[in-house]
Design an enzyme around this catalytic site. Structure first.
Site, PDB file in Angstrom:
ATOM      1  N   GLY A   1     -15.388  -8.795  -5.602  1.00 19.22           N
ATOM      2  CA  GLY A   1     -14.418  -9.823  -6.008  1.00 19.22           C
ATOM      3  C   GLY A   1     -13.103  -9.599  -5.287  1.00 19.22           C
ATOM      4  O   GLY A   1     -13.066  -8.925  -4.264  1.00 19.22           O
ATOM      5  N   ASN A   2     -12.046 -10.170  -5.797  1.00 16.34           N
ATOM      6  CA  ASN A   2     -10.723  -9.948  -5.202  1.00 16.34           C
ATOM      7  C   ASN A   2      -9.663 -10.037  -6.300  1.00 16.34           C
ATOM      8  O   ASN A   2      -9.981 -10.281  -7.464  1.00 16.34           O
ATOM      9  CB  ASN A   2     -10.452 -10.944  -4.067  1.00 16.34           C
ATOM     10  CG  ASN A   2     -10.537 -12.374  -4.557  1.00 16.34           C
ATOM     11  OD1 ASN A   2      -9.749 -12.800  -5.395  1.00 16.34           O
ATOM     12  ND2 ASN A   2     -11.515 -13.117  -4.050  1.00 16.34           N
TER      13      ASN A   2
END
Ligand code: CTP
Length: 401
Positions: free
Chosen positions: A210-211
Protein backbone atom coordinates in the site's frame (compact mmCIF):
# COMPACT_ATOMS: atom_id res chain seq x y z
CA UNK A 1 -28.73 35.95 -12.27
CA UNK A 2 -28.80 32.68 -10.34
CA UNK A 3 -30.70 34.18 -7.40
CA UNK A 4 -33.35 36.11 -9.30
CA UNK A 5 -36.38 36.68 -7.08
CA UNK A 6 -34.75 35.15 -3.97
CA UNK A 7 -34.93 36.99 -0.65
CA UNK A 8 -31.67 36.82 1.27
CA UNK A 9 -31.42 37.97 4.87
CA UNK A 10 -27.92 38.68 6.17
CA UNK A 11 -27.18 38.68 9.91
CA UNK A 12 -23.97 40.51 10.76
CA UNK A 13 -22.14 40.22 14.10
CA UNK A 14 -19.35 42.31 15.58
CA UNK A 15 -16.26 40.71 14.07
CA UNK A 16 -13.56 42.22 11.88
CA UNK A 17 -14.66 40.12 8.89
CA UNK A 18 -17.87 42.20 8.82
CA UNK A 19 -15.99 44.66 6.61
CA UNK A 20 -16.36 42.17 3.74
CA UNK A 21 -20.15 42.00 3.95
CA UNK A 22 -20.86 45.00 1.66
CA UNK A 23 -19.09 43.06 -1.13
CA UNK A 24 -21.40 40.13 -0.46
CA UNK A 25 -24.46 42.39 -0.58
CA UNK A 26 -23.35 43.67 -3.98
CA UNK A 27 -22.63 40.18 -5.29
CA UNK A 28 -26.06 38.95 -4.15
CA UNK A 29 -27.82 41.87 -5.79
CA UNK A 30 -25.86 41.28 -8.99
CA UNK A 31 -27.25 37.72 -8.96
CA UNK A 32 -30.79 39.10 -8.77
CA UNK A 33 -31.43 38.62 -5.02
CA UNK A 34 -33.30 41.01 -2.75
CA UNK A 35 -31.15 41.60 0.34
CA UNK A 36 -31.91 42.83 3.84
CA UNK A 37 -29.47 43.17 6.71
CA UNK A 38 -29.93 42.73 10.42
CA UNK A 39 -26.95 43.38 12.67
CA UNK A 40 -25.88 43.34 16.30
CA UNK A 41 -25.07 46.73 17.80
CA UNK A 42 -21.35 45.74 17.91
CA UNK A 43 -21.36 44.98 14.16
CA UNK A 44 -21.77 48.70 13.50
CA UNK A 45 -18.21 49.20 14.81
CA UNK A 46 -16.86 47.10 11.93
CA UNK A 47 -19.17 47.92 9.03
CA UNK A 48 -21.25 51.00 8.44
CA UNK A 49 -25.04 50.47 8.56
CA UNK A 50 -25.29 53.34 6.07
CA UNK A 51 -23.17 51.42 3.53
CA UNK A 52 -25.30 48.29 4.01
CA UNK A 53 -28.56 50.26 3.72
CA UNK A 54 -27.37 52.08 0.62
CA UNK A 55 -26.24 48.91 -1.14
CA UNK A 56 -29.25 46.80 -0.18
CA UNK A 57 -31.87 49.52 -0.55
CA UNK A 58 -33.34 48.64 2.88
CA UNK A 59 -32.43 49.97 6.33
CA UNK A 60 -29.81 47.82 8.07
CA UNK A 61 -31.58 47.05 11.34
CA UNK A 62 -30.12 46.52 14.77
CA UNK A 63 -32.83 47.76 17.17
CA UNK A 64 -36.36 46.53 17.81
CA UNK A 65 -37.70 50.03 17.29
CA UNK A 66 -36.83 53.02 15.15
CA UNK A 67 -38.00 56.63 15.09
CA UNK A 68 -39.77 57.65 11.90
CA UNK A 69 -41.51 61.02 11.47
CA UNK A 70 -41.47 61.52 15.22
CA UNK A 71 -43.16 58.24 16.16
CA UNK A 72 -41.79 54.80 17.08
CA UNK A 73 -41.79 52.01 14.45
CA UNK A 74 -41.44 48.35 15.39
CA UNK A 75 -38.80 46.42 13.42
CA UNK A 76 -40.56 43.08 13.51
CA UNK A 77 -38.19 40.12 13.86
CA UNK A 78 -41.12 37.86 12.97
CA UNK A 79 -41.78 39.66 9.71
CA UNK A 80 -38.05 39.57 8.82
CA UNK A 81 -37.75 35.88 9.66
CA UNK A 82 -40.78 35.02 7.51
CA UNK A 83 -39.69 37.29 4.66
CA UNK A 84 -36.40 35.47 4.03
CA UNK A 85 -35.90 32.52 1.66
CA UNK A 86 -32.48 32.01 3.22
CA UNK A 87 -30.71 33.54 6.24
CA UNK A 88 -26.90 33.76 6.40
CA UNK A 89 -25.28 34.92 9.63
CA UNK A 90 -21.75 36.10 8.79
CA UNK A 91 -19.44 36.73 10.45
CA UNK A 92 -20.75 34.70 13.38
CA UNK A 93 -18.91 35.57 16.60
CA UNK A 94 -18.38 33.18 19.52
CA UNK A 95 -20.81 35.30 21.57
CA UNK A 96 -23.70 35.15 19.09
CA UNK A 97 -22.93 31.49 18.38
CA UNK A 98 -23.42 30.69 22.07
CA UNK A 99 -26.76 32.53 22.02
CA UNK A 100 -27.95 30.71 18.88
CA UNK A 101 -26.93 27.34 20.30
CA UNK A 102 -28.96 27.93 23.47
CA UNK A 103 -31.97 29.82 22.15
CA UNK A 104 -31.05 33.07 23.88
CA UNK A 105 -32.73 36.07 22.33
CA UNK A 106 -31.45 39.42 23.55
CA UNK A 107 -31.26 41.43 20.33
CA UNK A 108 -32.98 41.78 16.96
CA UNK A 109 -30.59 39.38 15.21
CA UNK A 110 -31.01 36.52 17.69
CA UNK A 111 -34.79 37.05 17.86
CA UNK A 112 -34.97 36.99 14.04
CA UNK A 113 -32.97 33.75 13.99
CA UNK A 114 -35.49 32.13 16.35
CA UNK A 115 -38.36 33.34 14.15
CA UNK A 116 -36.88 32.27 10.81
CA UNK A 117 -38.52 29.36 9.01
CA UNK A 118 -36.07 29.35 6.08
CA UNK A 119 -32.72 27.52 5.80
CA UNK A 120 -30.07 29.15 7.99
CA UNK A 121 -26.34 29.19 7.27
CA UNK A 122 -23.66 30.52 9.59
CA UNK A 123 -20.07 31.51 8.83
CA UNK A 124 -18.14 31.54 12.13
CA UNK A 125 -15.04 33.76 12.09
CA UNK A 126 -12.75 34.27 15.05
CA UNK A 127 -9.22 33.85 16.24
CA UNK A 128 -7.80 30.33 15.90
CA UNK A 129 -7.71 29.51 19.63
CA UNK A 130 -11.26 30.75 20.15
CA UNK A 131 -12.37 28.69 17.17
CA UNK A 132 -10.64 25.57 18.46
CA UNK A 133 -12.05 25.98 22.01
CA UNK A 134 -14.16 22.97 23.00
CA UNK A 135 -17.11 25.19 23.99
CA UNK A 136 -17.17 26.87 20.56
CA UNK A 137 -16.83 23.51 18.80
CA UNK A 138 -19.60 22.05 20.91
CA UNK A 139 -21.89 25.03 20.16
CA UNK A 140 -21.20 24.57 16.44
CA UNK A 141 -22.14 20.88 16.72
CA UNK A 142 -25.30 21.95 18.51
CA UNK A 143 -26.23 24.25 15.60
CA UNK A 144 -25.53 21.47 13.10
CA UNK A 145 -27.89 19.22 15.06
CA UNK A 146 -30.63 21.86 14.55
CA UNK A 147 -30.11 21.62 10.77
CA UNK A 148 -28.11 24.84 10.55
CA UNK A 149 -25.43 24.71 7.86
CA UNK A 150 -22.01 25.73 9.12
CA UNK A 151 -19.73 27.30 6.50
CA UNK A 152 -16.29 26.17 7.65
CA UNK A 153 -13.81 28.96 8.36
CA UNK A 154 -10.70 29.10 6.22
CA UNK A 155 -7.06 28.79 7.11
CA UNK A 156 -4.82 31.87 6.83
CA UNK A 157 -3.70 35.15 8.39
CA UNK A 158 -6.01 36.44 11.11
CA UNK A 159 -6.56 39.98 12.33
CA UNK A 160 -4.72 39.06 15.56
CA UNK A 161 -1.53 38.58 13.54
CA UNK A 162 -1.67 34.81 14.14
CA UNK A 163 -2.08 32.30 11.36
CA UNK A 164 -4.56 29.43 11.51
CA UNK A 165 -8.13 28.34 10.96
CA UNK A 166 -10.62 31.11 11.66
CA UNK A 167 -11.01 33.36 8.61
CA UNK A 168 -14.43 33.97 7.18
CA UNK A 169 -14.56 32.64 3.60
CA UNK A 170 -14.45 35.32 0.89
CA UNK A 171 -17.78 36.83 -0.24
CA UNK A 172 -17.77 34.84 -3.51
CA UNK A 173 -17.64 31.58 -1.55
CA UNK A 174 -20.46 32.71 0.74
CA UNK A 175 -22.44 33.57 -2.37
CA UNK A 176 -21.85 30.05 -3.74
CA UNK A 177 -23.04 28.49 -0.50
CA UNK A 178 -26.23 30.53 -0.61
CA UNK A 179 -26.75 29.57 -4.25
CA UNK A 180 -26.22 25.89 -3.49
CA UNK A 181 -28.62 26.04 -0.55
CA UNK A 182 -31.18 27.50 -2.94
CA UNK A 183 -30.57 24.61 -5.36
CA UNK A 184 -28.70 26.96 -7.68
CA UNK A 185 -25.08 26.13 -6.83
CA UNK A 186 -22.32 26.56 -9.39
CA UNK A 187 -22.21 22.76 -9.81
CA UNK A 188 -25.93 22.05 -9.45
CA UNK A 189 -26.88 19.22 -11.80
CA UNK A 190 -23.22 18.32 -12.48
CA UNK A 191 -22.49 14.61 -11.99
CA UNK A 192 -18.96 14.18 -10.69
CA UNK A 193 -16.92 11.04 -10.10
CA UNK A 194 -14.15 11.35 -7.49
CA UNK A 195 -11.72 8.74 -6.30
CA UNK A 196 -9.67 9.04 -3.14
CA UNK A 197 -7.27 7.25 -0.81
CA UNK A 198 -4.78 4.45 -1.34
CA UNK A 199 -5.36 0.96 -2.67
CA UNK A 200 -4.11 -2.14 -0.88
CA UNK A 201 -2.83 -5.00 -3.02
CA UNK A 202 -2.81 -8.34 -1.19
CA UNK A 203 0.36 -10.41 -0.81
CA UNK A 204 -1.51 -13.04 1.18
CA UNK A 205 -4.52 -13.22 3.49
CA UNK A 206 -3.10 -10.64 5.96
CA UNK A 207 -0.36 -8.66 4.17
CA UNK A 208 -0.55 -6.08 1.43
CA UNK A 209 1.37 -3.51 -0.61
CA UNK A 210 0.00 0.00 0.00
CA UNK A 211 1.10 3.59 0.47
CA UNK A 212 0.79 6.46 2.96
CA UNK A 213 -2.17 8.23 1.31
CA UNK A 214 -4.76 9.26 3.92
CA UNK A 215 -7.52 10.05 1.39
CA UNK A 216 -7.95 13.54 2.84
CA UNK A 217 -7.40 15.48 -0.39
CA UNK A 218 -9.95 13.49 -2.39
CA UNK A 219 -12.51 13.56 0.41
CA UNK A 220 -12.12 17.36 0.75
CA UNK A 221 -12.82 17.66 -2.98
CA UNK A 222 -15.87 15.44 -2.63
CA UNK A 223 -17.24 17.43 0.33
CA UNK A 224 -16.69 20.77 -1.39
CA UNK A 225 -18.30 19.48 -4.59
CA UNK A 226 -21.40 18.47 -2.60
CA UNK A 227 -21.47 21.96 -1.04
CA UNK A 228 -21.40 23.46 -4.52
CA UNK A 229 -24.39 21.38 -5.56
CA UNK A 230 -22.73 18.57 -7.53
CA UNK A 231 -24.06 15.01 -7.59
CA UNK A 232 -20.99 13.23 -6.23
CA UNK A 233 -20.01 9.58 -6.83
CA UNK A 234 -17.15 8.83 -4.44
CA UNK A 235 -15.03 5.71 -4.86
CA UNK A 236 -12.48 5.42 -2.07
CA UNK A 237 -9.78 3.06 -0.87
CA UNK A 238 -9.10 2.43 2.85
CA UNK A 239 -9.26 5.87 4.51
CA UNK A 240 -7.30 6.86 7.61
CA UNK A 241 -10.35 8.62 9.11
CA UNK A 242 -14.11 8.24 9.25
CA UNK A 243 -15.78 9.59 6.12
CA UNK A 244 -17.81 12.67 7.20
CA UNK A 245 -21.54 12.61 6.62
CA UNK A 246 -22.51 14.48 3.45
CA UNK A 247 -25.15 14.27 0.76
CA UNK A 248 -23.11 12.06 -1.58
CA UNK A 249 -25.09 10.47 -4.42
CA UNK A 250 -23.12 7.24 -4.04
CA UNK A 251 -20.16 6.05 -1.95
CA UNK A 252 -18.29 2.92 -3.04
CA UNK A 253 -15.60 1.71 -0.64
CA UNK A 254 -13.02 -0.52 -2.34
CA UNK A 255 -9.67 -2.05 -1.41
CA UNK A 256 -7.69 -2.97 -4.54
CA UNK A 257 -6.85 -1.13 -7.77
CA UNK A 258 -8.89 -3.68 -9.72
CA UNK A 259 -12.00 -2.97 -7.60
CA UNK A 260 -11.41 0.78 -7.90
CA UNK A 261 -11.09 0.49 -11.66
CA UNK A 262 -14.34 -1.46 -11.97
CA UNK A 263 -16.29 1.09 -9.92
CA UNK A 264 -14.75 4.14 -11.64
CA UNK A 265 -15.24 2.90 -15.17
CA UNK A 266 -18.86 1.97 -14.38
CA UNK A 267 -19.70 5.40 -12.94
CA UNK A 268 -17.67 7.54 -15.34
CA UNK A 269 -20.02 6.94 -18.29
CA UNK A 270 -22.90 8.53 -16.34
CA UNK A 271 -20.87 11.52 -15.13
CA UNK A 272 -20.07 14.93 -16.57
CA UNK A 273 -16.58 14.84 -15.17
CA UNK A 274 -14.12 13.05 -12.91
CA UNK A 275 -11.36 14.02 -10.50
CA UNK A 276 -8.99 11.15 -9.82
CA UNK A 277 -6.98 11.90 -6.71
CA UNK A 278 -6.49 8.32 -5.48
CA UNK A 279 -2.97 7.06 -4.83
CA UNK A 280 -3.51 3.85 -6.76
CA UNK A 281 -0.79 1.23 -6.21
CA UNK A 282 1.16 0.88 -9.45
CA UNK A 283 2.11 -2.76 -8.83
CA UNK A 284 0.49 -5.74 -7.21
CA UNK A 285 1.69 -9.22 -6.31
CA UNK A 286 1.13 -11.39 -9.39
CA UNK A 287 0.13 -14.41 -7.33
CA UNK A 288 -1.49 -13.41 -4.03
CA UNK A 289 -1.94 -16.30 -1.63
CA UNK A 290 -5.34 -17.05 -0.14
CA UNK A 291 -3.82 -18.11 3.20
CA UNK A 292 -1.25 -16.47 5.45
CA UNK A 293 2.28 -17.31 4.29
CA UNK A 294 4.10 -18.99 7.19
CA UNK A 295 7.44 -17.53 8.23
CA UNK A 296 9.35 -20.67 7.33
CA UNK A 297 7.76 -20.66 3.85
CA UNK A 298 8.75 -17.06 3.02
CA UNK A 299 9.34 -16.63 -0.72
CA UNK A 300 12.70 -15.22 -1.77
CA UNK A 301 10.99 -12.59 -3.88
CA UNK A 302 7.47 -11.39 -4.62
CA UNK A 303 6.67 -11.31 -8.30
CA UNK A 304 4.88 -8.04 -9.17
CA UNK A 305 2.66 -7.08 -12.08
CA UNK A 306 1.31 -3.64 -13.04
CA UNK A 307 -2.17 -2.61 -11.90
CA UNK A 308 -4.58 -1.04 -14.41
CA UNK A 309 -4.03 2.70 -14.88
CA UNK A 310 -7.55 3.86 -14.03
CA UNK A 311 -7.04 7.46 -15.10
CA UNK A 312 -5.51 6.53 -18.46
CA UNK A 313 -8.43 4.13 -19.02
CA UNK A 314 -10.98 6.90 -18.45
CA UNK A 315 -8.89 9.18 -20.72
CA UNK A 316 -9.31 6.77 -23.63
CA UNK A 317 -13.09 6.70 -23.34
CA UNK A 318 -13.67 10.34 -22.35
CA UNK A 319 -16.44 12.06 -24.33
CA UNK A 320 -15.93 15.63 -25.56
CA UNK A 321 -18.50 16.89 -23.05
CA UNK A 322 -16.69 15.29 -20.08
CA UNK A 323 -13.93 16.93 -18.05
CA UNK A 324 -11.16 14.75 -16.68
CA UNK A 325 -8.80 15.94 -13.94
CA UNK A 326 -5.90 13.84 -12.66
CA UNK A 327 -3.16 14.25 -10.11
CA UNK A 328 0.58 13.87 -10.41
CA UNK A 329 2.87 13.19 -7.51
CA UNK A 330 6.41 14.05 -8.51
CA UNK A 331 9.67 14.45 -6.65
CA UNK A 332 11.77 15.55 -9.69
CA UNK A 333 11.06 17.67 -12.81
CA UNK A 334 7.51 18.16 -11.58
CA UNK A 335 6.05 20.37 -14.30
CA UNK A 336 7.65 18.42 -17.15
CA UNK A 337 6.48 15.08 -15.82
CA UNK A 338 3.00 16.41 -15.02
CA UNK A 339 2.70 17.72 -18.57
CA UNK A 340 3.68 14.32 -19.97
CA UNK A 341 1.05 12.64 -17.78
CA UNK A 342 -1.60 15.16 -18.86
CA UNK A 343 -1.02 14.44 -22.55
CA UNK A 344 -0.46 10.67 -22.17
CA UNK A 345 -3.65 10.22 -20.13
CA UNK A 346 -5.76 12.67 -22.23
CA UNK A 347 -6.60 14.99 -19.31
CA UNK A 348 -8.11 18.47 -19.24
CA UNK A 349 -6.28 19.47 -16.05
CA UNK A 350 -3.59 17.93 -13.90
CA UNK A 351 -2.90 18.83 -10.28
CA UNK A 352 0.81 18.56 -9.55
CA UNK A 353 1.86 17.79 -5.98
CA UNK A 354 5.48 17.85 -4.89
CA UNK A 355 5.73 16.23 -1.44
CA UNK A 356 7.43 18.34 1.24
CA UNK A 357 7.15 18.94 5.00
CA UNK A 358 3.86 20.86 4.64
CA UNK A 359 2.50 19.15 1.54
CA UNK A 360 1.54 15.65 0.44
CA UNK A 361 0.51 12.55 2.37
CA UNK A 362 -1.21 13.06 5.71
CA UNK A 363 -0.53 16.83 6.00
CA UNK A 364 -3.25 19.42 6.70
CA UNK A 365 -1.96 21.79 4.02
CA UNK A 366 -0.95 21.40 0.41
CA UNK A 367 0.54 23.33 -2.46
CA UNK A 368 -0.01 22.41 -6.07
CA UNK A 369 0.26 23.54 -9.64
CA UNK A 370 -2.95 23.32 -11.60
CA UNK A 371 -1.95 22.76 -15.23
CA UNK A 372 -4.42 22.98 -18.11
CA UNK A 373 -4.11 21.18 -21.45
CA UNK A 374 -3.69 24.61 -23.10
CA UNK A 375 -0.45 25.07 -21.13
CA UNK A 376 -1.97 27.52 -18.61
CA UNK A 377 -0.51 27.03 -15.10
CA UNK A 378 -1.82 28.23 -11.73
CA UNK A 379 0.06 28.06 -8.42
CA UNK A 380 -2.36 27.34 -5.59
CA UNK A 381 -0.06 28.79 -2.91
CA UNK A 382 0.31 26.96 0.45
CA UNK A 383 -3.31 26.42 1.47
CA UNK A 384 -5.44 23.99 3.45
CA UNK A 385 -6.53 20.88 1.57
CA UNK A 386 -10.10 22.19 1.74
CA UNK A 387 -9.06 25.41 0.01
CA UNK A 388 -7.11 23.55 -2.64
CA UNK A 389 -10.24 21.45 -3.19
CA UNK A 390 -12.12 24.71 -3.83
CA UNK A 391 -9.51 25.88 -6.34
CA UNK A 392 -9.70 22.57 -8.23
CA UNK A 393 -13.49 22.82 -8.36
CA UNK A 394 -13.22 26.44 -9.55
CA UNK A 395 -11.40 25.23 -12.67
CA UNK A 396 -13.97 22.50 -13.12
CA UNK A 397 -16.80 25.04 -12.90
CA UNK A 398 -15.22 27.07 -15.67
CA UNK A 399 -14.60 23.97 -17.77
CA UNK A 400 -18.09 22.55 -17.16
CA UNK A 401 -20.09 22.25 -20.39
N1 CTP B 1 -3.45 6.60 -11.43
C1 CTP B 1 -4.43 5.68 -11.77
N2 CTP B 1 -4.15 4.36 -11.80
C2 CTP B 1 -2.90 3.92 -11.51
C3 CTP B 1 -1.89 4.85 -11.16
C4 CTP B 1 -2.21 6.19 -11.14
O1 CTP B 1 -5.58 6.08 -12.02
N3 CTP B 1 -2.65 2.63 -11.55
C5 CTP B 1 -3.80 8.04 -11.43
C6 CTP B 1 -3.72 8.71 -10.09
O2 CTP B 1 -4.97 8.66 -9.42
C7 CTP B 1 -3.35 10.13 -10.46
C8 CTP B 1 -2.54 9.96 -11.74
O3 CTP B 1 -2.85 8.67 -12.25
O4 CTP B 1 -4.50 10.90 -10.77
C9 CTP B 1 -1.04 10.06 -11.59
O5 CTP B 1 -0.58 9.24 -10.58
P1 CTP B 1 0.98 9.21 -10.25
O6 CTP B 1 1.22 8.20 -9.17
O7 CTP B 1 1.52 10.58 -10.09
O8 CTP B 1 1.61 8.71 -11.61
P2 CTP B 1 1.70 7.34 -12.34
O9 CTP B 1 0.79 7.38 -13.52
O10 CTP B 1 1.50 6.21 -11.37
O11 CTP B 1 3.19 7.37 -12.88
P3 CTP B 1 4.61 7.36 -12.08
O12 CTP B 1 4.41 6.49 -10.87
O13 CTP B 1 5.56 6.81 -13.07
O14 CTP B 1 4.91 8.79 -11.74
Amino acid sequence: MLLRGKKVLLGICGGIAAYKIPMLVRALIKEGAEVRCVMTSEAGQFVSPLVLSTLSGYPALSAYTAQESGSAVWNSHVELGLWADVFLIAPLTANTLAKLAHGQSDNLLTATYLSARCPVLVAPAMDLDMMAHPSVQSNLKQLTSYGIEVVEPEFGFLASGLEGKGRMPEPEHLLERIQTRMGRGPLSGFKLLINAGPTYEPIDAVRFIGNHSSGKMGVEIALEAVRRGAEVYLVHGPLRFTLPDAAFAQVVPVVTAAEMERACSEWFDRCDGAILSAAVADFRPADPKANKIKKDQAPEAIQLEPTPDILAGLGTKKRTNQTLIGFALETDNGLDNAWKKLTRKNLDWIVLNEPGPETGFGTETNRAWLVHKSGEKRDSGLVSKAELAGQILDVLTHAAP
